[in-house]
Design a protein around this motif. Structure first.
Motif, PDB file in Angstrom:
ATOM      1  N   GLY A  83      52.074  52.892  43.835  1.00  0.00           N
ATOM      2  CA  GLY A  83      51.763  51.893  44.845  1.00  0.00           C
ATOM      3  C   GLY A  83      50.572  51.010  44.560  1.00  0.00           C
ATOM      4  O   GLY A  83      50.312  50.069  45.306  1.00  0.00           O
ATOM      5  N   LEU A  84      49.823  51.283  43.495  1.00  0.00           N
ATOM      6  CA  LEU A  84      48.678  50.428  43.172  1.00  0.00           C
ATOM      7  C   LEU A  84      48.847  49.870  41.765  1.00  0.00           C
ATOM      8  O   LEU A  84      49.145  50.612  40.835  1.00  0.00           O
ATOM      9  N   THR A  85      48.638  48.580  41.641  1.00  0.00           N
ATOM     10  CA  THR A  85      48.763  47.949  40.329  1.00  0.00           C
ATOM     11  C   THR A  85      47.558  47.061  40.075  1.00  0.00           C
ATOM     12  O   THR A  85      47.105  46.349  40.971  1.00  0.00           O
ATOM     13  N   ALA A  86      47.059  47.114  38.862  1.00  0.00           N
ATOM     14  CA  ALA A  86      45.971  46.222  38.449  1.00  0.00           C
ATOM     15  C   ALA A  86      46.568  45.144  37.555  1.00  0.00           C
ATOM     16  O   ALA A  86      47.167  45.448  36.534  1.00  0.00           O
ATOM     17  N   VAL A  87      46.420  43.903  37.952  1.00  0.00           N
ATOM     18  CA  VAL A  87      46.997  42.789  37.206  1.00  0.00           C
ATOM     19  C   VAL A  87      45.879  42.023  36.505  1.00  0.00           C
ATOM     20  O   VAL A  87      44.883  41.651  37.122  1.00  0.00           O
ATOM     21  N   GLU A  88      46.067  41.806  35.207  1.00  0.00           N
ATOM     22  CA  GLU A  88      45.155  41.010  34.385  1.00  0.00           C
ATOM     23  C   GLU A  88      43.681  41.367  34.542  1.00  0.00           C
ATOM     24  O   GLU A  88      42.849  40.517  34.867  1.00  0.00           O
ATOM     25  N   PRO A  89      43.358  42.620  34.299  1.00  0.00           N
ATOM     26  CA  PRO A  89      41.931  42.943  34.322  1.00  0.00           C
ATOM     27  C   PRO A  89      41.228  42.362  33.100  1.00  0.00           C
ATOM     28  O   PRO A  89      41.783  42.378  32.009  1.00  0.00           O
ATOM     29  N   TRP A  90      40.036  41.850  33.287  1.00  0.00           N
ATOM     30  CA  TRP A  90      39.247  41.361  32.147  1.00  0.00           C
ATOM     31  C   TRP A  90      37.763  41.432  32.464  1.00  0.00           C
ATOM     32  O   TRP A  90      37.366  41.480  33.631  1.00  0.00           O
ATOM     33  N   ALA A  91      36.999  41.465  31.404  1.00  0.00           N
ATOM     34  CA  ALA A  91      35.544  41.536  31.540  1.00  0.00           C
ATOM     35  C   ALA A  91      34.928  40.497  30.622  1.00  0.00           C
ATOM     36  O   ALA A  91      35.488  40.152  29.588  1.00  0.00           O
ATOM     37  N   ARG A  92      33.765  40.011  31.031  1.00  0.00           N
ATOM     38  CA  ARG A  92      33.047  39.037  30.200  1.00  0.00           C
ATOM     39  C   ARG A  92      32.273  39.734  29.093  1.00  0.00           C
ATOM     40  O   ARG A  92      31.685  40.775  29.323  1.00  0.00           O
ATOM     41  N   ARG A 135      37.409  37.845  41.246  1.00  0.00           N
ATOM     42  CA  ARG A 135      37.491  36.654  40.397  1.00  0.00           C
ATOM     43  C   ARG A 135      36.114  36.029  40.217  1.00  0.00           C
ATOM     44  O   ARG A 135      35.209  36.276  41.021  1.00  0.00           O
ATOM     45  N   PRO A 136      35.985  35.192  39.168  1.00  0.00           N
ATOM     46  CA  PRO A 136      34.694  34.532  38.939  1.00  0.00           C
ATOM     47  C   PRO A 136      34.209  33.791  40.189  1.00  0.00           C
ATOM     48  O   PRO A 136      35.007  33.198  40.911  1.00  0.00           O
ATOM     49  N   MET A 137      32.912  33.857  40.436  1.00  0.00           N
ATOM     50  CA  MET A 137      32.251  33.205  41.569  1.00  0.00           C
ATOM     51  C   MET A 137      32.644  33.830  42.909  1.00  0.00           C
ATOM     52  O   MET A 137      32.479  33.216  43.960  1.00  0.00           O
ATOM     53  N   GLY A 138      33.184  35.026  42.862  1.00  0.00           N
ATOM     54  CA  GLY A 138      33.562  35.683  44.110  1.00  0.00           C
ATOM     55  C   GLY A 138      33.286  37.178  44.008  1.00  0.00           C
ATOM     56  O   GLY A 138      32.267  37.598  43.453  1.00  0.00           O
ATOM     57  N   ALA A 139      34.216  37.967  44.558  1.00  0.00           N
ATOM     58  CA  ALA A 139      34.090  39.421  44.473  1.00  0.00           C
ATOM     59  C   ALA A 139      34.250  39.854  43.017  1.00  0.00           C
ATOM     60  O   ALA A 139      35.078  39.305  42.288  1.00  0.00           O
ATOM     61  N   HIS A 140      33.416  40.797  42.594  1.00  0.00           N
ATOM     62  CA  HIS A 140      33.525  41.290  41.223  1.00  0.00           C
ATOM     63  C   HIS A 140      32.967  42.702  41.114  1.00  0.00           C
ATOM     64  O   HIS A 140      32.229  43.157  41.982  1.00  0.00           O
ATOM     65  N   VAL A 162      28.020  34.179  38.081  1.00  0.00           N
ATOM     66  CA  VAL A 162      27.918  32.746  38.342  1.00  0.00           C
ATOM     67  C   VAL A 162      27.433  31.966  37.108  1.00  0.00           C
ATOM     68  O   VAL A 162      28.042  30.961  36.731  1.00  0.00           O
ATOM     69  N   CYS A 163      26.359  32.439  36.473  1.00  0.00           N
ATOM     70  CA  CYS A 163      25.823  31.709  35.310  1.00  0.00           C
ATOM     71  C   CYS A 163      26.826  31.670  34.152  1.00  0.00           C
ATOM     72  O   CYS A 163      27.063  30.602  33.590  1.00  0.00           O
ATOM     73  N   PRO A 164      27.421  32.807  33.781  1.00  0.00           N
ATOM     74  CA  PRO A 164      28.392  32.723  32.683  1.00  0.00           C
ATOM     75  C   PRO A 164      29.625  31.896  33.045  1.00  0.00           C
ATOM     76  O   PRO A 164      30.203  31.245  32.173  1.00  0.00           O
ATOM     77  N   THR A 165      30.006  31.915  34.313  1.00  0.00           N
ATOM     78  CA  THR A 165      31.141  31.080  34.709  1.00  0.00           C
ATOM     79  C   THR A 165      30.776  29.608  34.528  1.00  0.00           C
ATOM     80  O   THR A 165      31.555  28.816  33.988  1.00  0.00           O
ATOM     81  N   THR A 166      29.566  29.258  34.949  1.00  0.00           N
ATOM     82  CA  THR A 166      29.114  27.871  34.824  1.00  0.00           C
ATOM     83  C   THR A 166      29.026  27.461  33.355  1.00  0.00           C
ATOM     84  O   THR A 166      29.533  26.393  32.970  1.00  0.00           O
ATOM     85  N   LEU A 167      28.420  28.304  32.523  1.00  0.00           N
ATOM     86  CA  LEU A 167      28.272  27.930  31.114  1.00  0.00           C
ATOM     87  C   LEU A 167      29.625  27.923  30.395  1.00  0.00           C
ATOM     88  O   LEU A 167      29.828  27.139  29.465  1.00  0.00           O
ATOM     89  N   SER A 168      30.548  28.761  30.823  1.00  0.00           N
ATOM     90  CA  SER A 168      31.905  28.700  30.254  1.00  0.00           C
ATOM     91  C   SER A 168      32.587  27.393  30.646  1.00  0.00           C
ATOM     92  O   SER A 168      33.319  26.807  29.846  1.00  0.00           O
ATOM     93  N   ASP A 169      32.344  26.968  31.874  1.00  0.00           N
ATOM     94  CA  ASP A 169      32.897  25.671  32.307  1.00  0.00           C
ATOM     95  C   ASP A 169      32.287  24.533  31.483  1.00  0.00           C
ATOM     96  O   ASP A 169      32.990  23.600  31.088  1.00  0.00           O
ATOM     97  N   TRP A 170      30.987  24.613  31.221  1.00  0.00           N
ATOM     98  CA  TRP A 170      30.346  23.616  30.349  1.00  0.00           C
ATOM     99  C   TRP A 170      31.030  23.601  28.985  1.00  0.00           C
ATOM    100  O   TRP A 170      31.303  22.534  28.438  1.00  0.00           O
ATOM    101  N   ALA A 171      31.253  24.805  28.450  1.00  0.00           N
ATOM    102  CA  ALA A 171      31.822  24.893  27.098  1.00  0.00           C
ATOM    103  C   ALA A 171      33.209  24.252  27.073  1.00  0.00           C
ATOM    104  O   ALA A 171      33.551  23.531  26.129  1.00  0.00           O
ATOM    105  N   THR A 229      36.411  35.827  26.705  1.00  0.00           N
ATOM    106  CA  THR A 229      35.822  34.685  27.376  1.00  0.00           C
ATOM    107  C   THR A 229      36.926  34.016  28.197  1.00  0.00           C
ATOM    108  O   THR A 229      38.081  34.057  27.801  1.00  0.00           O
ATOM    109  N   PRO A 230      36.577  33.442  29.337  1.00  0.00           N
ATOM    110  CA  PRO A 230      37.607  32.887  30.207  1.00  0.00           C
ATOM    111  C   PRO A 230      38.306  31.666  29.599  1.00  0.00           C
ATOM    112  O   PRO A 230      37.742  31.032  28.737  1.00  0.00           O
TER     113      PRO A 230
END
Ligand code: CU
Lengths: 193, 167
Positions: B50-59, B125-130, A73-82, B166-167
């Motif tokens: 039968g399983l595919t991972a689409v656009e995996p990324w990490a912060r 996804r961000p702000m959800g399941a991760h 949540v925090c990095p998402t928020t700060l990325s949105d700020w950026a 970074t997103p």
């Protein structure tokens, strides 16, 4: 026919006089009371981590209360700020971006500052002492508390969801919920600046 | 196959589904024992269709800190499944989490599993399941990749290499 023209003209002049408003993207606080106090001493050897909100009058202050071990949540928020800051273009003077840790057990003022700067070099961060934290939570009527075992390194921290925006007159004007698009955040800040 | 089976397999320490090269790899329910010290550098993924991972990324994040991995998991399978485990050598602990907004608070809670519907999709996804990586062993900087093994209730597993950005 002539009356239609007259009414149309009237309507346009009403627009010009500001009778028609553009909605905000954040949640507008009404009345826009003066922002609560926020005074954080920061680290003695790092003056940039000292925060006195009332000394920032004349600038729009964008505030978030989070923690640096926050993975989502925090990095998402700060990325949105950026991205909002980039959307505002070259001139973002007049806007201060401050990340305040609510996890003084793990975060020093310097940790929080380094964390914030990762997202944009103009962002600042700090962390309160335990006493300052208790005071700021009370003053802002917000909550923050560890979840899981705080004796382990893996506890999480529940913290306020919204970005808080204080206008140049020092009024607590907007609460921007998570998920508001960066362009829309920029739009709100542009109007306040 | 049940999650208990997977648990037993993990507990025995015999099965470790390590990383493999390039994007997502698919794994068989049977698994193949490798050494517990297996890592990104010694690939040993197993595949099943039968399983595919689409656009995996990490912060990006510093060593010792936590971060999240996101991906869309797509199923082409005729039966539903559920994601019940995640593992990664990149962190001291790896957990399935969900960020939730409760009133005006943001909280994060560990989740035992997420459903993957037959022929459907599970979005992390961000702000959800991760996927939460706790206490990173090394810093993650943009351009790195991080390997995460997704384990399903059926016994299937999927090794995903997420690009750090970074997103
Ligand atoms: Cu998490």
């Amino acid at each position: 026919m002539r009356s239609v023209v007259r009414i149309t003209l009237l309507w346009f002049s009403a627009l010009g006089l500001g009778c028609v408003e553009r909605p905000w993207h954040g949640i507008v606080r009404s009345p826009a009371d003066p922002a609560p106090s926020l005074v954080l001493a920061g680290a003695a050897d790092r003056p940039e981590t000292r925060v006195r909100l009332d000394s920032l009058r004349g600038q729009v202050v964008v505030l978030y209360f989070g923690y640096t071990h926050c993975p989502d949540v925090c990095p998402t928020t700060l990325s949105d700020w950026a991205r909002a800051k980039r959307a505002l273009g070259a001139d973002t003077t007049g806007i201060r971006w401050i990340f305040v840790s609510v996890d003084p057990t793990r975060d020093t003022p310097a940790d929080a500052d380094a964390y914030a700067r990762q997202f944009d070099p103009a962002f600042r961060g700090t962390a309160p002492t335990d006493a300052e934290l208790a005071l700021l939570l009370a003053d802002w009527s917000i909550a923050a508390y560890p979840e899981g075992d705080p004796r382990t390194p893996d506890y999480t921290v529940a913290h306020p969801a919204h970005t808080f925006v204080v206008d140049a007159e020092g009024r607590f004007r907007l609460m921007i919920p998570p998920g508001v698009r960066a362009d829309d955040i920029a739009d709100d800040l542009r109007r306040l600046r | 196959m049940t999650s208990r089976t997977i648990y037993a397999a993990c507990a025995s320490g015999l099965i470790f589904l390590g990383a493999a090269c390039g994007g997502a790899e698919q794994a068989t329910p049977e698994g193949r024992p490798t050494t517990p010290t297996d890592s990104v550098a010694s690939p040993s993924a197993m595949t099943s269709p039968g399983l595919t991972a689409v656009e995996p990324w990490a912060r990006p994040a510093d060593a010792g800190k936590n971060t999240a991995v996101y991906v869309q998991l797509e199923s082409a399978l005729p039966e539903g499944d559920s994601l019940t485990g995640v593992r990664s050598e990149a962190a001291e602990r790896t957990e399935l989490h969900e960020s939730v907004m409760e009133g005006e608070m943001m909280r994060m809670r560990p989740v035992a599993g997420f459903a993957l519907p037959a022929g459907g999709r599970l979005e992390l996804r961000p702000m959800g399941a991760h996927v939460m990586l706790l206490r990173l062993r090394d810093p993650l900087v943009p351009g790195d990749t991080v390997a995460v093994t997704f384990e399903f209730a059926s016994g299937r597993s999927l090794v995903v290499r997420a690009g750090v950005r970074t997103p």
